[in-house]
Design an enzyme around this catalytic site. Structure first.
Site, short mmCIF file in Angstrom:
data_model
loop_
_atom_site.label_atom_id
_atom_site.label_comp_id
_atom_site.label_asym_id
_atom_site.label_seq_id
_atom_site.Cartn_x
_atom_site.Cartn_y
_atom_site.Cartn_z
N ASP A 202 0.82 -1.07 0.01
CA ASP A 202 -0.04 0.11 -0.22
C ASP A 202 0.94 1.23 -0.03
O ASP A 202 2.12 1.21 0.53
CB ASP A 202 -0.83 0.11 1.13
CG ASP A 202 -1.91 1.41 1.14
OD1 ASP A 202 -2.58 1.50 0.19
OD2 ASP A 202 -1.84 1.96 2.23
N SER A 203 0.34 2.22 -0.41
CA SER A 203 1.15 3.54 -0.51
C SER A 203 1.28 4.12 0.90
O SER A 203 2.27 4.93 1.15
CB SER A 203 0.18 4.68 -1.25
OG SER A 203 -0.93 4.96 -0.71
N GLU B 192 -5.30 9.58 9.40
CA GLU B 192 -3.43 9.49 9.97
C GLU B 192 -3.49 10.42 11.11
O GLU B 192 -2.39 10.07 11.86
CB GLU B 192 -2.87 9.46 8.59
CG GLU B 192 -2.87 8.51 7.57
CD GLU B 192 -1.87 8.44 6.67
OE1 GLU B 192 -1.09 9.43 6.60
OE2 GLU B 192 -1.77 7.51 5.76
N CYS C 73 -11.49 3.18 -0.55
CA CYS C 73 -10.00 3.63 -0.01
C CYS C 73 -9.71 2.75 1.24
O CYS C 73 -10.72 2.70 2.09
CB CYS C 73 -9.87 4.83 0.06
SG CYS C 73 -8.28 5.39 1.13
N THR C 74 -8.53 2.15 1.48
CA THR C 74 -8.37 1.23 2.59
C THR C 74 -8.20 1.78 3.71
O THR C 74 -8.30 1.22 4.71
CB THR C 74 -7.26 0.39 2.08
OG1 THR C 74 -6.10 1.14 1.86
CG2 THR C 74 -7.55 -0.75 0.95
N HIS C 75 -8.13 3.17 3.67
CA HIS C 75 -8.18 4.22 5.01
C HIS C 75 -9.41 4.16 5.73
O HIS C 75 -9.76 4.34 6.70
CB HIS C 75 -7.66 5.48 4.75
CG HIS C 75 -6.28 5.44 4.88
ND1 HIS C 75 -5.42 5.14 3.84
CD2 HIS C 75 -5.45 6.22 5.74
CE1 HIS C 75 -4.24 5.43 4.00
NE2 HIS C 75 -3.93 6.23 5.19
N CYS D 293 -4.38 -1.28 -2.17
CA CYS D 293 -4.55 0.01 -2.48
C CYS D 293 -5.23 0.38 -3.60
O CYS D 293 -5.13 -0.05 -4.85
CB CYS D 293 -3.09 0.56 -2.74
SG CYS D 293 -2.99 2.52 -3.19
N ASN D 294 -6.35 1.20 -3.60
CA ASN D 294 -7.45 1.35 -4.62
C ASN D 294 -6.51 2.23 -5.38
O ASN D 294 -7.00 1.96 -6.63
CB ASN D 294 -8.59 1.96 -4.08
CG ASN D 294 -9.36 1.13 -3.39
OD1 ASN D 294 -10.38 0.37 -4.02
ND2 ASN D 294 -9.49 1.10 -2.07
#
Length: 283
Positions: A19-20, A167, A201-203, A82-83
Site C-alpha cells: 500500500d502507499s 492518519e 480507499c483502504t483508510h 491500495c485502490n
C-alpha cells in the site's frame, strides 16, 4: 531489479501486501484473520504517500518499484492493497510487465472483487463509490461495473480530506465529523436511489462508525477487507500451484519507506496491536 530474478517457482515464500501508506493494513488485518496460517510481508511506501493526487505515470512507477522489491524478497504473489495503485498501475503491470519479466508471479488488486460484491448486494442497481481523487478520476470502478453490471448506475465522490483525518486521528472531533458529513451528503445529493456504498480507499474503514452516523439506515456500507480476503482464498483454491509456494508459518513482517517509529505508532491504529517494522528503500 526484477529482470535479474530467477522466475522459477522453487521455494515457499510469504504473500506480499503493498500500500502507499497505512490503509492497506485494514486489508492485511482481514487477511490475517481469514488466513492465519499464511505468511505475509507488508510494504508501505509512506515516504511518498499519499498516491491519491499523483499522476498515472508516477503511481505506476512507484507501484512497480514496490512490486519489484517484494519479488526480490521472494514473494511469488503480491496483493495491491491500495485502490489508487490498483486503479492506475495494476493492469499495466499485469499485461505488460509480468509476461516479460516475471511470468510465474502474480499481482492482484482490490477493485475487481469489490465490484463483484457490489453488484450482488444492490437491489436498486444504484451504487456509490467513496474514494481518493486518483481512484475517482481513474474511473476504474465505473469501467469494472460496466463490464460486469452494465445496467447499474455508479455515482462517485472524491474525499481528499479523509486520509489525513485518519492518519492524524482527527475523525472523531467536530472538524473531522464535518468533512465526513459533507461528502456523504454530497454523494447522496447526486443520487438518492443509492442503496449500496463501497469504501473504495483502504483508510476509510477506520471511519465506518462516523460514516454510519450520517448515512441513511437502509444503505449497505461495504468495507473491502473481508471481500479481498475471501477473494484471495478463492483465488488460491483455483490456483493450487500458487498456493503451494505460499509459506504457512503465521509469520508477519512490516517494511516502511519512512520513519520506523512513525510507522509503528500509526500502524497500531489500523491493526490494533503493537508491531515492529524495518526501513526499506524503493528508489
Amino acid at each position: 531489479m526484477i529482470n535479474k530474478l530467477n522466475n522459477t517457482i522453487s521455494s515457499k515464500q510469504p504473500i506480499g501486501v503493498f500500500d502507499s501508506g497505512y490503509g492497506g493494513l485494514t486489508i492485511l488485518d482481514e487477511l490475517i484473520k481469514s488466513m492465519p496460517e499464511y505468511d505475509f510481508i507488508y510494504l508501505g511506501d509512506n515516504a511518498r504517500a499519499p498516491y491519491g493526487t499523483r499522476s498515472f505515470d508516477v503511481i505506476y512507477e512507484y507501484t512497480l518499484q514496490a512490486v519489484e522489491k517484494l519479488f526480490s524478497m521472494g514473494c511469488q504473489l503480491v496483493v495491491l492493497a491500495c485502490n489508487t495503485a490498483s486503479a492506475k498501475a495494476l493492469r499495466t503491470i499485469q499485461q505488460r510487465d509480468l509476461p516479460r519479466l516475471a511470468p510465474n508471479r502474480r499481482v492482484l488488486g482490490v477493485i475487481r472483487p469489490s465490484v463483484e460484491v457490489l453488484g450482488s448486494l444492490s437491489k436498486s442497481k444504484h451504487v456509490g463509490v467513496l474514494g481518493t481523487v486518483g481512484t475517482v478520476r481513474s474511473e476504474s470502478y465505473l469501467m469494472e461495473m460496466a463490464k460486469l453490471y452494465p445496467d447499474f448506475i455508479v455515482t462517485q465522490e472524491a474525499c481528499p480530506t479523509w486520509v489525513p483525518l485518519v492518519e492524524n486521528r482527527e475523525f472523531e472531533n467536530e472538524g473531522g465529523r464535518y468533512f465526513i458529513k459533507k461528502h456523504i451528503e454530497s454523494l447522496m445529493a447526486k443520487d438518492e436511489l443509492i442503496d449500496t456504498l463501497i469504501l473504495a480507499c483502504t483508510h476509510y474503514p477506520i471511519l465506518q462508525n462516523e460514516i454510519r452516523k450520517v448515512l441513511p439506515d437502509h444503505i449497505k456500507l461495504i468495507s473491502q477487507g473481508n471481500i479481498v480476503a475471501s477473494s484471495l482464498i478463492d483465488y488460491l483454491e483455483r490456483h493450487p500451484e500458487i498456493d503451494e509456494v505460499c509459506s504457512k508459518q503465521g509469520m508477519l513482517k512490516f517494511y516502511t519507506t519512512e520513519s520506523i517509529s512513525d510507522f509503528e505508532e500509526k500502524a497500531s491504529v489500523f491493526l490494533k496491536r503493537e508491531l515492529k517494522a524495518q526501513h526499506i528503500a524503493l528508489n
